[in-house]
Each structure stands twice: as C-alpha cells, then as structure tokens.
Design a protein around this motif. Structure first.
Motif, PDB file in Angstrom:
ATOM      1  N   ARG A  25       0.835  -1.204   0.000  1.00  0.00           N
ATOM      2  CA  ARG A  25       0.000   0.000   0.000  1.00  0.00           C
ATOM      3  C   ARG A  25       0.872   1.257   0.000  1.00  0.00           C
ATOM      4  O   ARG A  25       0.599   2.225  -0.730  1.00  0.00           O
ATOM      5  N   ILE A  28       2.254   1.760  -3.466  1.00  0.00           N
ATOM      6  CA  ILE A  28       1.201   2.187  -4.398  1.00  0.00           C
ATOM      7  C   ILE A  28       0.871   3.654  -4.206  1.00  0.00           C
ATOM      8  O   ILE A  28       0.772   4.432  -5.167  1.00  0.00           O
ATOM      9  N   ILE A  33       5.857   3.247  -8.673  1.00  0.00           N
ATOM     10  CA  ILE A  33       5.552   1.826  -8.531  1.00  0.00           C
ATOM     11  C   ILE A  33       6.443   0.910  -9.365  1.00  0.00           C
ATOM     12  O   ILE A  33       6.303  -0.309  -9.302  1.00  0.00           O
ATOM     13  N   THR A 249       9.130  -4.318  -9.795  1.00  0.00           N
ATOM     14  CA  THR A 249       8.334  -3.169  -9.398  1.00  0.00           C
ATOM     15  C   THR A 249       8.641  -2.759  -7.959  1.00  0.00           C
ATOM     16  O   THR A 249       9.110  -3.568  -7.147  1.00  0.00           O
ATOM     17  N   ILE A 251       6.360  -2.131  -5.850  1.00  0.00           N
ATOM     18  CA  ILE A 251       5.387  -2.850  -5.028  1.00  0.00           C
ATOM     19  C   ILE A 251       5.995  -4.173  -4.569  1.00  0.00           C
ATOM     20  O   ILE A 251       5.914  -4.534  -3.385  1.00  0.00           O
TER      21      ILE A 251
END
Length: 394
Positions: A25, A28, A33, A249, A251
């Motif tokens: 989270r 993001i 990202i 990424t 993330i």
C-alpha cells in the motif's frame, strides 16, 4: 487420525500478512511503482544480508539467469554445463542466449551437480558452468571452482531456492549469494521462502557486471528513471545496447523488504520443522531423510524424502494415498532431458538424475505449518509404513 484429515495440507504456503500488505500500500500510494526507491533499498538490504558487494533486482530468477549469461557473452554455438535435474528454467535461460545446455549427472546423496563429472564435459565451446543449489542445499563448490578456474570459466550459481543457506568456506560460514562463483541468481516466486509474488536478484562481486545487469534490465537505457527524476536540468537517455524489460516493481520490492526483515524467524521455524521430520523418519523403514554434508547448512526450501524398496508401497502410490488423506506432496525434482522440449537434446546417460526424479517425494513444509499439521503428516506416513494387511490408515 484426527479432524485434520478433513482438510488439505499444502506442500507449501507463502508467509504473507498485514505487514506485507501495508508495504505494498505504501508503494502504491507513493506514486512510484516501478523500479524506484523501494527497489534500490531492497537491493541494498539483500546485498547486506547475503554479504554481496552488489545486488540487482529483476523480474524473476529466469531473467536473472538469462542476464547473467548474456552479460558474460554466452551466445549462439556456445555450451553451458549444468544439470538436467532441476527446474526447466535453468536450461531455458541458456537457450535464450542461443547456447546449448550440456547436462551432467548428480551426486545421488545431495541431488546436486557431481563435480567429478564436469571436466569430461568441457569442450572448446564451453563458456560457463551453472551449478544449482538444489532445493536450498548448497553445492560442493570448492572442487567445482577449482575446475572452473583452471579452464577460465565463469560460474553462475542458480541459487533460486537457496536464500539463507550457508556453506563452510575456510572455516567460516558464508551465505549463498556472496557469491562463491561469478554471479548468484535468486528467485522470489511464491514457492520460495522469501517471496515478492515473483521476482529475482543477481548478486556479484564484480562492479562491471553489476553495471551491465542494470543497463540490460531496462531496455539498455543509459540513464535510469531515478536519475532523470532527480535531474536539475533536462536530460535525454540513449540506448547503447539491446536490452530487456526485466525490471522489478516497487510494489514487489516493498513486500520483499518486509519479507527480508522477517526472514530469520521464518528460516529458524523451517529448520526446526525439518529437524522434526528427520527425527520421525528414523523410525519409518523405507523412507530416507535428506543427506546434509557437514560443510553445508541448508534452508530446507523443500524437504526431500527418498522412498526405497523397503517401504511397503511404491512412491507414486504413496503420493496418491497421502493426497487422499489430505496431504499434498510433489515428486522429486524434474529432469529437463525427460521433458518434450528437450527430448532431442543429446546428452550423456543420467541414471542418478532419473532415479532421483522417480524415487523422491517432497513433503509439506512451510514456516506457518502447525505442530498438529506436521504430526498428522508424520502419522499418516507411520501408518502406511506398517504392514498394509495389519491395519488400515484411519
């Protein structure tokens, strides 16, 4: 047996929770990202954990292997020595370079490459050696590196399963990934102990190779996105080489950083569960626990059990019976030369690899496994080891 027989015990289960969800989270909501500050931090923390000078994050271990071989100038017409007894990605990465995998057999006790077979496989076309630290058990690297050194061959360690595993080197325990060879390549697939959903990492002591990896993983772009973002004046990138889209990424990296912080406790739990399996198998004739050389400390990515003729039922029947009692298992590691994609690939006889594939099962093992779950697995095995005519598994 108890009520656990009514539910499925998986062979593996990723250990993910609220901390990982919060990290994803955070990435993001940061607005960055793809291959940004989280990736850079993950690389730094991973390098520190394994003791490597450099770590480069990528999209998978397969892409890591491909980048390593490509950066070492492995190309069409070349040969790379490795094992067939491993996941098919090892050979695929060699094929991506246009090279040919040359398979050698394994040590029947460790299921790792047999160093005594390497020298005979070397030809004028050999460009690299790729040992696989199979299911987290470190290879016997000393004789392998001696052979590679004499023939001036780079060594790319397929360490997909080996994060946290250790090897005794000159009386000092070193983590796999330092690396022993030229490059080590890791996987963060969900079946691995540390997962980012998918992803991979290359570690090396060579700064020039690390620079190549970073250039190649992002289309060969001369200026990384982070540098463009922080620039105080307009800059334009160029593309000096043909590269790939092999980025991790932010993330994924954010999740990986949480996993890495939790990793010591996950590893300790896994080792404790493996020790319990080993103690239990001493009392079950026909099932042989993993052989662990004294100079290795594996992470028990998987717990491999040899099923011998002393066990009352055959390996495949054992797997099916366990499944019917809610216990998932997997066969021994695949052999690439026995798969259709490589069936026409010429190779020397590999009898040890074939016996290992057909005579081994992987038992359920994951750090969140409960004592009751493991006791149930052991209990089913103990019942099946008894004379099938004496009683039926409850």
């Amino acid at each position: 047996m108890n009520s656990l027989s009514l539910r499925r015990i998986p062979v593996a289960r990723p250990s993910l929770g609220e901390a990982e969800a919060a990290a994803a989270r955070r990435a993001i909501l940061s607005g960055w990202i793809t291959q940004g500050p989280e990736v850079a931090a993950f690389e730094e923390e991973f390098a520190a954990y394994v003791g490597a000078a450099h770590a480069c994050a990528v999209s998978s271990c397969t892409t890591a292997l491909h980048l390593a071989l490509h950066a070492l100038d492995v190309g069409p017409g070349d040969e790379v020595i490795t094992v067939s007894h491993t996941f098919i990605a090892t050979a695929n990465a060699i094929r991506y370079c246009g090279a040919r995998p040359v398979f050698v057999d394994i040590d029947p006790r460790t299921y790792n490459i047999d160093p005594t077979q390497i020298e005979a496989a070397i030809t004028p076309r050999t460009r690299a050696i790729v040992p696989v630290h199979q299911i987290g058990l470190p290879c016997d690297m000393s004789p392998l590196l001696e052979i590679a050194g004499r023939h001036q061959l780079p060594v790319v360690e397929d360490a997909a399963c080996a994060i946290g595993s250790e090897l005794l080197v000159d009386r000092t325990w070193e983590r796999i990934g330092r690396p022993q060879g030229t490059v080590a390549c890791f996987s963060f697939h969900p079946r691995k102990i540390l997962t980012t959903g998918d992803g991979g990492m290359l570690t090396t002591s060579d700064p020039n190779l690390d620079r190549k990896f970073r250039l190649l993983r992002q289309h060969g772009m001369s200026i990384p996105d982070t540098a463009r973002h922080e620039a105080k004046s307009v800059v334009f990138e160029n593309y000096p080489v043909v590269g790939f889209n092999y980025r991790m990424t932010d993330i994924q990296a954010a999740i990986g950083r949480v996993q890495l912080a939790r990793f010591p406790e996950m590893l300790d739990r896994r080792i404790a569960l493996a020790a319990k399996y080993t103690r239990a198998l001493r009392g079950i004739p026909g099932l042989v626990s993993p052989f662990i050389p004294v100079n290795t400390c594996p992470n028990y990515q998987s717990y491999a059990v040899q099923v011998t003729n002393a066990f009352p039922i055959q390996r495949d029947v054992l797997m099916q019976t366990l499944l019917e009692h809610g216990v998932s298992t997997r066969r021994g590691i695949m052999n690439i030369h026995q798969e259709p994609a490589y069936a026409e690939e010429p190779h020397q006889p590999l009898p040890r690899s074939e016996r290992a594939r057909d005579g081994v099962i992987l038992l359920p093992l994951y750090d969140a496994m409960t004592e009751d779950e493991q006791a149930y697995v052991i209990g089913v095995l103990e019942d099946l080891a008894l004379d099938n005519n004496s009683r039926e598994v409850q």
